[in-house]
Design a protein around this motif. Structure first.
Motif, PDB file in Angstrom:
ATOM      1  N   ILE A   1       0.822  -1.219   0.000  1.00 38.89           N
ATOM      2  CA  ILE A   1       0.000   0.000   0.000  1.00 38.89           C
ATOM      3  C   ILE A   1       0.851   1.261   0.000  1.00 38.89           C
ATOM      4  O   ILE A   1       0.554   2.225  -0.719  1.00 38.89           O
ATOM      5  N   ILE A   2       1.935   1.303   0.786  1.00 41.33           N
ATOM      6  CA  ILE A   2       2.744   2.534   0.812  1.00 41.33           C
ATOM      7  C   ILE A   2       3.498   2.742  -0.507  1.00 41.33           C
ATOM      8  O   ILE A   2       3.966   3.853  -0.777  1.00 41.33           O
TER       9      ILE A   2
ATOM     10  N   ALA B   1       7.614   9.545   0.695  1.00 39.53           N
ATOM     11  CA  ALA B   1       6.515  10.457   0.379  1.00 39.53           C
ATOM     12  C   ALA B   1       5.448  10.423   1.474  1.00 39.53           C
ATOM     13  O   ALA B   1       4.869  11.458   1.816  1.00 39.53           O
ATOM     14  N   LEU B   2       5.204   9.243   2.033  1.00 42.52           N
ATOM     15  CA  LEU B   2       4.176   9.124   3.069  1.00 42.52           C
ATOM     16  C   LEU B   2       4.561   9.909   4.311  1.00 42.52           C
ATOM     17  O   LEU B   2       3.760  10.707   4.826  1.00 42.52           O
ATOM     18  N   ILE B   3       5.789   9.718   4.824  1.00 44.57           N
ATOM     19  CA  ILE B   3       6.165  10.367   6.083  1.00 44.57           C
ATOM     20  C   ILE B   3       6.448  11.860   5.904  1.00 44.57           C
ATOM     21  O   ILE B   3       6.538  12.596   6.890  1.00 44.57           O
ATOM     22  N   ASN B   4       6.561  12.312   4.650  1.00 45.77           N
ATOM     23  CA  ASN B   4       6.757  13.742   4.388  1.00 45.77           C
ATOM     24  C   ASN B   4       5.489  14.441   3.908  1.00 45.77           C
ATOM     25  O   ASN B   4       5.516  15.638   3.617  1.00 45.77           O
TER      26      ASN B   4
ATOM     27  N   GLU C   1      -0.464   6.408  -5.693  1.00 42.24           N
ATOM     28  CA  GLU C   1      -1.158   7.475  -4.964  1.00 42.24           C
ATOM     29  C   GLU C   1      -0.427   7.882  -3.685  1.00 42.24           C
ATOM     30  O   GLU C   1      -0.562   9.003  -3.194  1.00 42.24           O
ATOM     31  N   ILE C   2       0.365   6.941  -3.137  1.00 35.92           N
ATOM     32  CA  ILE C   2       1.121   7.218  -1.907  1.00 35.92           C
ATOM     33  C   ILE C   2       2.543   7.654  -2.248  1.00 35.92           C
ATOM     34  O   ILE C   2       3.049   8.634  -1.701  1.00 35.92           O
TER      35      ILE C   2
ATOM     36  N   LEU D   1      -2.196   5.656   8.363  1.00 37.08           N
ATOM     37  CA  LEU D   1      -1.578   6.889   7.869  1.00 37.08           C
ATOM     38  C   LEU D   1      -1.764   7.027   6.360  1.00 37.08           C
ATOM     39  O   LEU D   1      -2.066   8.112   5.848  1.00 37.08           O
ATOM     40  N   ALA D   2      -1.581   5.916   5.635  1.00 36.98           N
ATOM     41  CA  ALA D   2      -1.737   5.953   4.174  1.00 36.98           C
ATOM     42  C   ALA D   2      -3.175   6.292   3.776  1.00 36.98           C
ATOM     43  O   ALA D   2      -3.415   6.959   2.756  1.00 36.98           O
ATOM     44  N   SER D   3      -4.137   5.852   4.591  1.00 35.68           N
ATOM     45  CA  SER D   3      -5.541   6.108   4.254  1.00 35.68           C
ATOM     46  C   SER D   3      -5.872   7.596   4.294  1.00 35.68           C
ATOM     47  O   SER D   3      -6.806   8.042   3.628  1.00 35.68           O
ATOM     48  N   ILE D   4      -5.096   8.367   5.073  1.00 35.45           N
ATOM     49  CA  ILE D   4      -5.323   9.818   5.148  1.00 35.45           C
ATOM     50  C   ILE D   4      -5.064  10.472   3.796  1.00 35.45           C
ATOM     51  O   ILE D   4      -5.720  11.450   3.427  1.00 35.45           O
ATOM     52  N   VAL D   5      -4.131   9.896   3.032  1.00 37.20           N
ATOM     53  CA  VAL D   5      -3.798  10.444   1.714  1.00 37.20           C
ATOM     54  C   VAL D   5      -4.917  10.161   0.718  1.00 37.20           C
ATOM     55  O   VAL D   5      -5.326  11.031  -0.054  1.00 37.20           O
ATOM     56  N   ILE D   6      -5.442   8.949   0.731  1.00 42.56           N
ATOM     57  CA  ILE D   6      -6.420   8.530  -0.280  1.00 42.56           C
ATOM     58  C   ILE D   6      -7.857   8.849   0.147  1.00 42.56           C
ATOM     59  O   ILE D   6      -8.690   9.249  -0.683  1.00 42.56           O
ATOM     60  N   TYR D   7      -8.150   8.669   1.421  1.00 37.73           N
ATOM     61  CA  TYR D   7      -9.490   8.969   1.941  1.00 37.73           C
ATOM     62  C   TYR D   7      -9.349   9.970   3.088  1.00 37.73           C
ATOM     63  O   TYR D   7      -9.428   9.594   4.276  1.00 37.73           O
ATOM     64  N   PRO D   8      -9.144  11.232   2.800  1.00 38.97           N
ATOM     65  CA  PRO D   8      -8.859  12.211   3.859  1.00 38.97           C
ATOM     66  C   PRO D   8     -10.014  12.455   4.831  1.00 38.97           C
ATOM     67  O   PRO D   8      -9.798  12.873   5.960  1.00 38.97           O
TER      68      PRO D   8
END
Length: 575
Positions: A203-204, A214-217, A208-209, A302-309
């Motif tokens: 997933i990370i 990219a995720l932690i930044n 999209e991630i 955490l990754a879900s915040i990017v795709i489903y905010p």
């Protein structure tokens, strides 16, 4: 979501294995109550420890953690990380005592520790209160997670999901008893771990991630990443850190984190070969539960915040799901919809395994209370072993039915979590002290149960009203429940007659060596603190490694190593 033939092959294969295990141990499980509920009291620490971990890896746990991360951030997990202290207390102070008691269920403790008709009443009441009512509430929360997973993964309605998942779980639980549960738990644990870790890695790296860097930044993710809340803002750190660490861990009874041990954790300790295996199993469980498992769920959260905010974006993605199910815990199964064929089958199988493991344990544990501590004790003391096992199977089916029905009225995993915390608020200290403080008696326990339950009902009803009677944050509700309940049962203990002196003496002779109740106290306290610090060090060391802070990570792992060496040095004295 479309499952491929490979995905279905993996899922069906797992069902066949689970049912096969149940069939293989069927005749052994039917032998007597000890073999059906405790596997003959001859189980090794590693199998029991893995089973404990598998049971607490419920289908609702990944969604709960992901929802907490989305709402509060990683530090929000202190609401359950704080229970590590409870777990370590059980390991070094109580696991040995439970195994030495040599009882069949932890409710037999009441007539071992207390005397008179009040002790018998307490045992019967707790059998129905915990084994039926409380157990059904727990299973309903797990069924709620299954409903959401079933809709996202298979497009099932709530009723379709409950019918399929419950039927299979009940069948192999009926067949195999505890031994069947333990063996399938062992298989389910490794499937669940492989599935969650592999899924988080995939997933990370989704486009999209954009990978871990990219995720932690990501600006939307960074505020959610700290391990600790902002200490300048009491509205943040009081509910998620201060209350859990200062009050919750010792004062609240929660399944799998009972102060002093209890429930299915006690059932596993009682099924151990000996006291060393009981202690070892509980230590393995505590380390794995708090240090090894959370990060894949946190990463996906955490990754879900990017795709489903927002929850609105989840509603758009799943428009056919009932609105009252659209909560932040839905983000976990939603993220799994991006997985490819094969991996998707493994992950879906792991979630099914998590559901089956938790439900089967609660069914076996709950029915052990109904049979051993209510039916055989009060209704039909002359019941044959076959009659007891038969009733255990009947009660299993009935409890599953009521849990499935209740799940239709819940909305979010965190709601069920908070409700269970509130029901158990204020009872924890009693369970810690009752082994040592002679003033505690059956009336103390009855008072604690009734007062905590009534307070929880008042708060629950108030929250559901369109015009609430009062406004009080959930963490303050917990503190209020703890203060009132603890005050009530302590006063009752002081103003009622303690247990008969002969009963107390027999109890202490059985679980403690004569005159050695407080032996090795300093070593136990040192081991307790070493265990707590060591497990937190592993947890944060792993987190710092993911956050790409190797210096902090190495420092944490060195602390964990020192703590492990201390425990190893003390191990023989403590077991």
């Amino acid at each position: 979501m479309q499952l491929s033939g490979l995905d279905w092959l993996l899922i069906i294969g797992f069902f066949v294995i689970s049912l096969g295990v149940g069939v293989l141990v069927y005749f052994k499980g039917q032998k007597n109550v000890d073999s059906y509920f405790l596997s003959g009291k001859n189980m090794p620490w590693w199998l029991l420890g893995v089973s404990m971990v598998a049971t607490t890896f419920a289908a609702d746990t990944p969604g709960l953690v992901a929802g907490i991360v989305r709402n509060d951030g990683v530090f929000g997990n202190w609401v359950w990380w704080s229970f590590l202290l409870t777990g370590m207390l059980t390991v070094f102070f109580y696991a040995k005592l439970w195994r030495k008691s040599d009882i069949t269920t932890d409710l037999e403790f009441y007539e071992l520790r207390y005397s008179g008709k009040s002790a018998a009443f307490l045992r019967g009441f707790r059998a129905l209160y915990l084994g039926v009512f409380f157990n059904i509430v727990i299973m309903a929360g797990v069924c709620l997670a299954a409903i959401k997973i079933g809709h996202v993964m298979f497009g099932f309605s709530a009723l379709q999901t409950l019918l399929v998942s419950s039927l299979i779980t009940v069948v192999y639980s009926l067949l195999g008893g505890l031994k069947g549960v333990l063996i399938t738990d062992f298989i389910q644990f490794f499937i669940a771990m492989v599935g969650s870790i592999w899924a988080s890695i995939y997933i990370i790296n989704l486009p999209e991630i954009g990978g871990l860097d990219a995720l932690i930044n990501n600006q939307a993710v960074q505020p959610k990443m700290p391990f600790f809340p902002d200490f300048t803002n009491p509205k943040v750190y009081v509910p998620v850190l201060l209350v859990p660490l200062a009050v919750q861990w010792w004062s609240v009874w929660y399944p799998g984190a009972e102060p002093g041990g209890g429930g299915y954790i006690a059932q596993r300790m009682l099924a151990a070969k000996n006291k060393k295996h009981a202690v070892g199993a509980t230590l393995f469980f505590t380390i794995a539960h708090y240090a090894l498992r959370p990060w894949p769920w946190i990463i996906i959260g955490l990754a879900s915040i990017v795709i489903y905010p927002t929850t609105a974006s989840l509603q758009e993605a799943f428009p056919s799901l009932d609105n009252h199910f659209i909560k932040d815990d839905l983000a976990y199964p939603a993220m799994l919809s991006f997985l490819p064929s094969g991996l998707l089958g493994i992950v879906v199988t792991s979630l099914i395994a998590a559901f089956m493991s938790t439900i089967s344990t609660h069914l076996n544990w709950g029915s052990s209370y109904v049979v051993n501590d209510f039916y055989a004790r009060f209704v039909n003391p002359k019941a044959s072993e076959k009659q007891k096992v038969r009733l255990g199977r009947i009660s299993t089916v009935i409890m599953m039915l009521f849990a499935a029905l209740l799940s239709l009225f819940l909305e979010e995993a965190k709601e069920a979590f908070d409700l269970l915390l509130q029901i158990g608020a204020g009872t924890g200290l009693l369970f810690i002290l009752r082994w040592f403080w002679y003033r505690i008696n059956p009336y103390s326990e009855i008072t604690a149960m009734l007062v905590s339950f009534l307070i929880a009902v008042v708060f629950f009803i108030n929250a559901k009203l369109e015009a609430p009677w009062f406004e009080l944050a959930s963490h303050y509700q917990l503190v209020v429940g703890v203060v009132i309940t603890t005050t009530c049962w302590v006063l009752v203990s002081l103003f009622t007659r303690p247990t008969d002196a002969n009963t107390l003496q027999k109890f202490e002779e059985k679980v403690f060596e004569t005159g050695k109740k407080f032996d090795f106290l300093k070593q136990k306290i040192l081991a307790f603190f070493s265990g707590v610090v060591g497990v937190y060090a592993i947890l944060f060391g792993t987190g710092y490694l993911i956050y790409q802070k190797p210096t902090y990570s190495i420092f944490c792992f060195l602390i964990a190593l020192i703590c492990a060496l201390i425990i190893l040095k003390l191990w023989k004295k403590l077991t």
